[in-house]
Structures are given as C-alpha cells and as structure tokens.
Scaffold this motif. Structure first.
Motif, PDB file in Angstrom:
ATOM      1  N   THR B 140       0.841  -1.190   0.000  1.00  0.00           N
ATOM      2  CA  THR B 140       0.000   0.000   0.000  1.00  0.00           C
ATOM      3  C   THR B 140       0.881   1.247   0.000  1.00  0.00           C
ATOM      4  N   TYR B 235       5.880   3.792   0.345  1.00  0.00           N
ATOM      5  CA  TYR B 235       5.291   2.497   0.024  1.00  0.00           C
ATOM      6  C   TYR B 235       5.588   1.505   1.142  1.00  0.00           C
ATOM      7  N   SER B 236       4.606   0.683   1.466  1.00  0.00           N
ATOM      8  CA  SER B 236       4.690  -0.158   2.664  1.00  0.00           C
ATOM      9  C   SER B 236       5.887  -1.099   2.638  1.00  0.00           C
ATOM     10  N   VAL B 253      -1.875   3.716   6.774  1.00  0.00           N
ATOM     11  CA  VAL B 253      -2.618   3.941   5.538  1.00  0.00           C
ATOM     12  C   VAL B 253      -3.783   4.859   5.905  1.00  0.00           C
ATOM     13  N   SER B 258      -6.259   4.795  -0.265  1.00  0.00           N
ATOM     14  CA  SER B 258      -4.968   5.032  -0.893  1.00  0.00           C
ATOM     15  C   SER B 258      -4.809   4.125  -2.098  1.00  0.00           C
ATOM     16  N   ASN B 259      -3.582   4.042  -2.567  1.00  0.00           N
ATOM     17  CA  ASN B 259      -3.269   3.138  -3.673  1.00  0.00           C
ATOM     18  C   ASN B 259      -2.843   1.789  -3.097  1.00  0.00           C
ATOM     19  N   PHE B 260      -3.269   0.740  -3.754  1.00  0.00           N
ATOM     20  CA  PHE B 260      -2.899  -0.621  -3.385  1.00  0.00           C
ATOM     21  C   PHE B 260      -2.311  -1.211  -4.653  1.00  0.00           C
ATOM     22  N   LEU B 327      -7.364  -2.905   2.774  1.00  0.00           N
ATOM     23  CA  LEU B 327      -7.263  -3.178   1.330  1.00  0.00           C
ATOM     24  C   LEU B 327      -8.548  -2.808   0.599  1.00  0.00           C
ATOM     25  N   CYS B 330      -8.752   0.660  -0.538  1.00  0.00           N
ATOM     26  CA  CYS B 330      -7.707   1.120  -1.445  1.00  0.00           C
ATOM     27  C   CYS B 330      -8.032   0.761  -2.884  1.00  0.00           C
TER      28      CYS B 330
END
Lengths: 272, 357
Positions: B140, B235-236, B253, B258-260, B327, B330
């Motif tokens: 993520t 980024y994770s 997050v 957010s973006n996944f 998730l 995202c």
C-alpha cells in the motif's frame, strides 16, 4: 605507413559510429517524427510551452552563473599554478583531478549529506552556536553542485593554455615598459582566450543539461530543462517529445562548438 | 588528439552517470537452456537465482529496471526477447491491451495453489480472468512518520497540508503517487482523468508546495532514518527496513484510502523460453523460496505458504500485511493511456515549475 595509421583509428571510429553517430541519428529521427512516424516539428515547438520555456531559462541562468563562478575561481588558481614550480603545480593539478575518479553521483550525494538540514555542515555550525545554513533544495545548492562538479573542466584548459605562454613573452612586455596590469590585460589575457572559451563551454554545456544535480541538491523542487526531458523518457515514455526537446538543447551545444572552433584553432585549450 | 581525449573523458563521466543496470547469471553450462528475467532493481534475493540454476540447470540471464515506464518501451521494441518480466498492475493492463503478453500455462506452475485468494481477486482489476499474471508482491501507499517529531494522530492525508510541519514534509517525485493524496482527500478516484477534478487536486498540490522539504524517490529512506523530516509518503514495502534502522518510524494507511499495488510476473508475447519461464515462476512460489525473497525485499508476499512460516509479530504489522478492511478501502492504479499520462505530465510540469517566493 599511411594505412597502418588509419587502421589504428579503427576502434575509435567504430566507437564513434556506434555510440555517437547512431544515437544522434536516433535523436533526430525521434525528435522530428510523431508516434505514427510522420514528420512533425511539434516536438521542437513544445519548448514554447510556458513551463518548458521557464525551465529552459532557469537552466540557462543557473548554468551561466555557475560558469561565471567557475571562471572567476579557476583563473586565479591557474595563474598561481603557472607561477609555482612545474613539479609542484602538477601535484596540485593531480589533487584537483583526483575527485573526478569517483562517481559523479556519489560526489553529488555527498554534497547532499553535507548541506542537509541535519547534515554535517549544520551540525558543525550548531556545535559552535552559529546560525544554520539552509540552502539545500534551493537554486543556490544547485549552483554549488554545478560549480563543484565542473570546476576541474575549467581549471585544466586554463592551466594548459597559461603554461604555454612563455616567460620570455611576459619578460619582453616588462622590458618594453608595461606594468603588471598592462602585461596581464594586453599579453596574458588575450593569449589565454582559447583556454577560456574551451573552459566556458566545457562547464556551460553539462551544467545546462544536468538533471541529477537538480534532483539531488534541488530536492526535486526546482525544474530544469534536463528534468523535463528526463520525465518524458521515464514517465510518459514519449521518446519523440524527449528527443525533440533534446534537439533544442543541442542548438546551445552547437553554438559552443562553433565558439571553440573559432577561437581554439590549434586545440590549445584541450584539457588533458 | 587532445580534444578527442577530452571528449572521451566527458563520455566516461556520462557513463558513470547512467548508473548500473543488471548483471547476468553465473557462467554454468546451460543444460536446459536459458531464461531471460527482467525485474525491478533490488527485487530478489540473488541467492535464489543461483539456487534456481543449480536445481533446474537453466541458466538465468538477469536484467533490472527502475520504473515501469522505462521497462515498457524495451518490451515493446522487442530488441531483447525477455521470457519473464515483473511489472506493476497498471502496466500489466497496458501490456495486455497492446498484445504484448501471452497466456501462462498454469499446469506448469503447481505452486500457484499458495497464492492468496484475495490477491488473485485483486489482480482481476488489471488481468480480469487471471490468465496473464502471477502475483509476486503487493503493498500500500501510506504515510511514514516519526513518532517523536509528530505529536498529532496521523490518520488522514490532510496532515501533509498542516502548516505546523512546514519544511518537514516529503512527497514522492512521481506524478501518479503524488496525486493520490489530494485526490483521496477530495474524494475522487485516484484513476480520474476528469479535467476539473485534476485541476482541483493540482491546486491543492500547488498550495502544499511551500510547506514541502522536497520531492524525492529512494532518498526518502535516508532522510527519514536520519530524522531530517517528520512526514513522508511511503510504500509499505520499505517500512520494515526503515523501522529496523530507526524504531521511531511508524506507518499508516490514511482513512480516506490510498493506492494498493500488485507487482506480478508476466510472460511477454515474444518470449523464446516459455516453459523455462514457467519453471522460474513455480520455483519462486515454493514457500521456502518465497519466504527467502520476502526476507530480502520486505515487500509483502501473497504466498500463503510463506506466510505460514512467519512469526505472529510480522503478520500483525499493518505495513507488512494490511488487513482486508484497509485493502478494501484502497484502489489499484489503472493505466490511463497516452492521453491520460500526458495530462498528468502537464500538471506535474506546472507543479514543478511553481515557486511561491
């Protein structure tokens, strides 16, 4: 004899064709075509877009300032080197060239570590309770990086050309009643013009096209034409536009080459 | 001649600028042919390559790239026929759309059974029938912050606009990632190409620029470890390494979403060693190998077999394994097409060109 000499140039000619002429041809091809392969001038005219034009002016300004600083710093140094004994001056030149053996990226990143907000310089200043230096991520930091990285390119041609001015010429000027200042302006300076021109172009051209220095020391906050071109290749995958903008930059490089050809006919300003 | 040597020196400098790219496998005799692998830099435990060569007798020719956009034209031009490549989600979508990929024969990859159901489901965003891709890592985009420098609770992108932290904020120097923050705050999709929505997001980013310390990519790690900044987009996958180097760092997050992302292996249409590529994919999905890779690259692995071999603490770290609730909030990046990319690029130019002073 003649053909063996030509044979020796072979590897270099292959190198030149493979790594200079063919890539150059590709840049022209991509720069003058659109994605369907048809001829267009749009990629070159894209430079008139306000943001891109701004980035070009900004790059020209920073490159010009850096070149002037390099010249102002390198000329006195080259004069000093001329005056001291040959074996000692070559040691100093050697020390000057030494950092160039290290990777350009690493040296620029080292400057980032030095100039950073919690960097080495600020830690030292803080220790003595002096005001902090906040120039990282500004145009000043980029100029710093350019001057540092390209200074040897200015020193070497100047040193070369000044070393070639015989002491007898200078002494003749004194004999004829010239003062030190007059000797400098009427004898030494005119004779060193080829070195100056060659130094200026060797600093100005890479400074104009850099994108690494502005990314690392400008913190990505300051847009230079090099960054614009880099983005076209790495983000939009638009090789046509990137090449077109590169052709615009090439105009400045050609002007520099023309200057060298005009003033440096005997290759005296060569750096090495 | 002098001028030539000067040119040579300049060329050398340029080359050292270009940095490094890839190495090739060890020079063993290739009994079973070769497999040409094209992967992100630093995205595999190199021992795994040697192990694969030893066990299968297939020689690995290994090259790396830095960005999806750098990889794409190389696959498209087809100058080198890579057998297996590891792009991100939106790029896979674009490659499928442009017929650059071929269907994978999953009969040759029995270890697919270990891939988590939810990630296979997520992959359908870019590979609707799960025919072209084998998930490799996922993660993520979130906010990395220093708990000693930030005393407010961090749960929203809006903290990146808080004037209290002026000069302490870092954003990614890549335009799609950069736009995630304002688009999520405005409640728009991170895949929008609507001019008005993008203009609003751009205005927010212009407003934010004076508060920023810089736009960077990989240097975020050094800057956050040395505590030169308090808040950064991150980024994770980077988080585990960063927390090891500096325990004050935390990752979240944001609530807005957010973006996944999923990075998956695919087989280009012009691959010459398809079966070797499938052997490679099967090998990577063996639980012990997936675990070894995870320990090296620290991006979350979708391999349930590897997950079973991990300890509890790791599994409960939201940076390593975001829960399904996170998730589901995202969104995966979609490919925006040339027109969309150009739109974003124009906005990026405007933001980068802007100076508040």
């Amino acid at each position: 004899m003649k053909w063996t000499r030509k044979l020796l140039a072979g590897p270099y000619l292959i190198w030149m064709a493979g790594f200079i002429l063919i890539p150059l041809g590709l840049i022209f091809y991509y720069g003058l075509t659109d994605s369907s392969g048809a001829f267009t001038l749009e990629n070159i005219m894209a430079i008139t877009d306000p943001q891109r034009a701004n980035s070009l002016w900004r790059a020209l300004k920073l490159a010009l300032i850096s070149t002037v600083i390099c010249l102002a710093a390198a000329y006195p140094l080259a004069m000093i080197l001329k005056r001291i004994a040959k074996n000692r001056s070559s040691l100093i030149v050697f020390i000057f060239v030494l950092p160039m053996w290290m990777n350009f990226l690493l040296r620029t990143m080292a400057w980032q570590v030095l100039l950073d907000r919690n960097g080495v310089i600020n830690n030292v200043l803080g220790f003595f309770h002096l005001p902090r230096l906040n120039i990282i991520n500004t145009q000043t930091a980029i100029i710093f990086g350019m001057v540092y990285n390209f200074l040897p390119f200015m020193v070497l041609p100047l040193y070369n050309v000044l070393m070639k001015i015989g002491n007898d010429v200078v002494e003749a000027a004194y004999d004829l009643g010239a003062t030190k200042v007059q000797t400098f302006f009427h004898v030494i300076l005119p004779l060193s013009v080829p070195g100056i021109i060659s130094g200026i172009t060797m600093v100005f051209v890479p400074a104009l096209t850099t994108f690494v220095i502005s990314n690392l020391l400008g913190g990505g906050m300051i847009l230079l034409i090099g960054n614009v071109i880099e983005q076209e290749f790495t983000f939009t995958s638009n090789w046509h536009l990137g090449s077109g903008l590169s052709l615009v930059l090439m105009v400045f490089i050609l002007i520099s080459m023309a200057l060298i050809a005009k003033y440096d006919k005997e290759g005296e300003g060569g750096a090495f | 001649m002098k001028k030539l040597s000067v040119l040579g020196a300049i060329l050398l400098l340029c080359f050292s600028l270009a940095g490094c790219s890839g190495g090739s496998g060890e020079g063993e005799t290739a009994d079973n042919g070769v497999v040409k692998v094209y992967n992100w830099g630093e995205y595999i435990d190199e021992e795994v390559i040697d192990m694969f060569e030893e066990e299968t007798g297939i020689e690995v020719i290994y090259d790396t790239f830095e960005t999806n956009e750098e990889m794409y034209p190389i696959i498209e031009a087809g100058g080198v026929a890579y057998d297996v490549v590891c792009p991100s989600d939106y790029m896979i979508e674009k490659m499928i759309a442009n017929d650059l990929l071929q269907e994978i024969n999953f009969d040759n990859i029995p270890n697919m059974e270990y891939i988590s159901e939810s990630i296979m489901e997520g992959s359908k965003a870019f590979d609707p029938e799960n025919k072209y891709s084998v998930p490799y890592t996922f993660g993520t985009l979130g906010i990395l912050y220093n708990t000693t420098l930030v005393d407010d609770p961090v749960n929203s992108w809006s903290i990146l606009w808080d004037e209290k932290y002026a000069g302490e904020i870092i954003m990614y120097n890549s335009v799609r990632d950069l736009f995630v923050a304002p688009l999520e705050l405005l409640g728009y999709s991170i895949n929008t190409t609507d001019d008005q929505e993008l203009a609003q997001a751009k205005d927010m980013l212009l407003e934010q620029k004076p508060l920023l310390q810089r736009y960077v990519m990989d240097q975020i790690k050094d800057i956050m470890i040395s505590e030169s900044a308090a808040l950064a987009m991150c980024y994770s996958g980077e988080v585990l390494q960063l927390q090891e180097a500096n325990p004050n760092l935390a990752y979240v997050v944001p609530n807005e979403g957010s973006n996944f992302f999923i990075d998956s292996w695919v087989i280009p249409a012009n691959a010459e060693n398809k079966e070797n590529a499938e052997a490679w994919l099967n090998f990577l999905n063996r639980p012990d190998i997936a675990l070894k890779n995870f320990e090296y690259i620290t991006y979350s692995t979708p391999n349930t077999g590897a997950q079973e071999l991990m300890d509890e603490e790791l599994l409960s770290n939201p940076a390593v394994f975001p829960g399904d609730d996170i998730l589901s909030n995202c969104e995966v990046f979609y490919s925006l097409g040339t027109e969309g990319d150009e739109k974003y690029n124009e906005l990026w130019l405007e933001i980068k060109d802007y100076t508040a002073q």
